[in-house]
Design an enzyme around this catalytic site. Sequence first.
Site, PDB file in Angstrom:
ATOM      1  N   TYR A 140      70.958  21.683  47.162  1.00 43.01           N
ATOM      2  CA  TYR A 140      69.564  21.262  47.356  1.00 43.01           C
ATOM      3  C   TYR A 140      69.321  21.076  48.844  1.00 43.01           C
ATOM      4  O   TYR A 140      70.139  20.460  49.540  1.00 43.01           O
ATOM      5  CB  TYR A 140      69.316  19.941  46.617  1.00 43.01           C
ATOM      6  CG  TYR A 140      67.905  19.404  46.791  1.00 43.01           C
ATOM      7  CD1 TYR A 140      66.814  20.067  46.220  1.00 43.01           C
ATOM      8  CD2 TYR A 140      67.667  18.235  47.511  1.00 43.01           C
ATOM      9  CE1 TYR A 140      65.523  19.577  46.374  1.00 43.01           C
ATOM     10  CE2 TYR A 140      66.378  17.735  47.662  1.00 43.01           C
ATOM     11  CZ  TYR A 140      65.300  18.411  47.098  1.00 43.01           C
ATOM     12  OH  TYR A 140      64.032  17.918  47.252  1.00 43.01           O
ATOM     13  N   ASP A 235      73.791  21.847  56.093  1.00 43.20           N
ATOM     14  CA  ASP A 235      72.834  20.810  55.723  1.00 43.20           C
ATOM     15  C   ASP A 235      73.637  19.534  55.478  1.00 43.20           C
ATOM     16  O   ASP A 235      74.241  19.351  54.431  1.00 43.20           O
ATOM     17  CB  ASP A 235      72.054  21.240  54.476  1.00 43.20           C
ATOM     18  CG  ASP A 235      71.006  20.204  54.083  1.00 43.20           C
ATOM     19  OD1 ASP A 235      71.022  19.095  54.641  1.00 43.20           O
ATOM     20  OD2 ASP A 235      70.175  20.517  53.205  1.00 43.20           O
ATOM     21  N   LYS A 263      68.405  10.988  56.202  1.00 43.04           N
ATOM     22  CA  LYS A 263      68.981   9.772  55.602  1.00 43.04           C
ATOM     23  C   LYS A 263      69.541   8.797  56.657  1.00 43.04           C
ATOM     24  O   LYS A 263      68.793   8.098  57.306  1.00 43.04           O
ATOM     25  CB  LYS A 263      70.013  10.163  54.542  1.00 43.04           C
ATOM     26  CG  LYS A 263      69.347  11.035  53.420  1.00 43.04           C
ATOM     27  CD  LYS A 263      70.194  11.170  52.192  1.00 43.04           C
ATOM     28  CE  LYS A 263      69.672  12.248  51.256  1.00 43.04           C
ATOM     29  NZ  LYS A 263      68.912  11.786  50.120  1.00 43.04           N
TER      30      LYS A 263
HETATM   31  N1  PMP Z   1      69.172  18.338  52.109  1.00 41.18           N
HETATM   32  C1  PMP Z   1      70.037  17.626  51.348  1.00 41.18           C
HETATM   33  C2  PMP Z   1      71.473  18.019  51.304  1.00 41.18           C
HETATM   34  C3  PMP Z   1      69.575  16.526  50.618  1.00 41.18           C
HETATM   35  O1  PMP Z   1      70.428  15.827  49.862  1.00 41.18           O
HETATM   36  C4  PMP Z   1      68.201  16.188  50.702  1.00 41.18           C
HETATM   37  C5  PMP Z   1      67.636  15.019  49.936  1.00 41.18           C
HETATM   38  N2  PMP Z   1      68.398  14.415  49.001  1.00 41.18           N
HETATM   39  C6  PMP Z   1      67.367  16.957  51.504  1.00 41.18           C
HETATM   40  C7  PMP Z   1      67.883  18.025  52.197  1.00 41.18           C
HETATM   41  C8  PMP Z   1      65.921  16.632  51.649  1.00 41.18           C
HETATM   42  O2  PMP Z   1      65.752  15.446  52.365  1.00 41.18           O
HETATM   43  P1  PMP Z   1      64.423  14.585  52.174  1.00 41.18           P
HETATM   44  O3  PMP Z   1      64.431  14.086  50.788  1.00 41.18           O
HETATM   45  O4  PMP Z   1      64.550  13.511  53.240  1.00 41.18           O
HETATM   46  O5  PMP Z   1      63.277  15.497  52.458  1.00 41.18           O
END
Ligand code: PMP
Length: 417
Positions: A140, A235, A263
């Site tokens: 994701y 990511d 985060k």
């Molecule tokens: N990349 C990863 C690996 C994530 O876990 C998340 C959110 N859980 C995101 C991108 C997206 O981040 P956000 O919810 O702050 O938009």
Amino acid sequence: MSEELFRRASAVTPGGVHSPVRAFRAVGGTPFFTRRAEGATLEDTAGRRYIDFCMAFGPLVLGHAHPAVVAAAEAALRDGSSYGTADLYSLELAEFIAARIPWAESIRFVNSGTEAVMTALRLARGATGRAKLLKFAGCYHGHVDSMLIRAGSGLASAGVADSAGVTPGVAADTIVVPLDDVAALRAAFAAHGRELAAAIIEPLPANHGLLPQRPEFLRELRALTAQHGTLLVFDEVITGFRLRFDGYAGLSGITPDLVTWGKIIGGGFPVGAVAGSRALMAELAPLGRVYQAGTLSGNPVAMRAGLATLQQLADGTAYAELETLGMALDAAFAGRGLHLERVGSVFWIPGGAPRATLRRPDAIPPALVEPFPGLFHAALAAGIYLSPSPFEVGFLATAHRPTDIDALATALGSIAR
Ligand code: PMP
């Protein structure tokens, strides 16, 4: 009380929530409404307290309302909440990170993980002049259109959108490959390598359960991207600053071309970031031709909360504390009849019986996740809050105590038998 609040929320908000997993669809029941939180504890509007193992899905590596973060945010607010100018605090945070992560020479702050990914992908396309992207099934990357694509069948396939509202044109530019499959990866590069602007991966996939990859798989990805002139994006929205200060890149010794953070970097405030070499990041406006901007980007309250958080992490003692807690988690779950996958302070308890480490989503048998709703609600009744889906991971924070872990193991172990 939560029923009434949820009814009101559902009247003014789709599904009653501002991010879907919070609605408890994966576990059933009505979500409680949080009123405040401190340390390892959430408190709902009825005054019930829960030991929190979701920790806002990852940002709160120090726990809720850590005194250093609260002090930084309070001081920041008194100095004004947004400037829209060049400012000292985003500079300090960028320097703090760049000084400790050598390949993060240049950093652009944004407001979420999604934005970070969106920026990294546009940057990769702009820098390479190529259109296509490669992602892995089960990873994701936020709700960026081009990333809301699931795997088709076959070795590597052009994607089919997971979400309504993503056009077939967008989906066609995303190639989806299975995790842990070197042959499929090679085939995808053989077929599309010269068209691929970027390959993006969660180096520790943690959004479809926790699916640690073999080092050789990540090394092959690094080699293939380099060979084809494709940019490798790690990511690290979850793993950045969580496993160690320099994240999974540091842990694995594999250096990506770009990294996305979110985060933890904002200490619980909305921040994301993209980082890479000075030369590559120079493709972004105002230096380069890739446009990217944000009214609230580099927000001083978030920057100062983020810096206060990273300052607590930089000397590494927090990671040692988290690993000790993690080992206590392993020990508490040994013999409880429950699968536990853990890497540092990230863990996954899908509900079913122990089995070998899983590395791709389609290897997760339904029986492994079926018991989760029962487990989740048993934990909740015992005053423990787990992430409300069998596919979401849990997080340890330095605010957790060994007694919190014992409470979790006892609550879950009693119903698993
Ligand atoms: N990349 C990863 C690996 C994530 O876990 C998340 C959110 N859980 C995101 C991108 C997206 O981040 P956000 O919810 O702050 O938009």
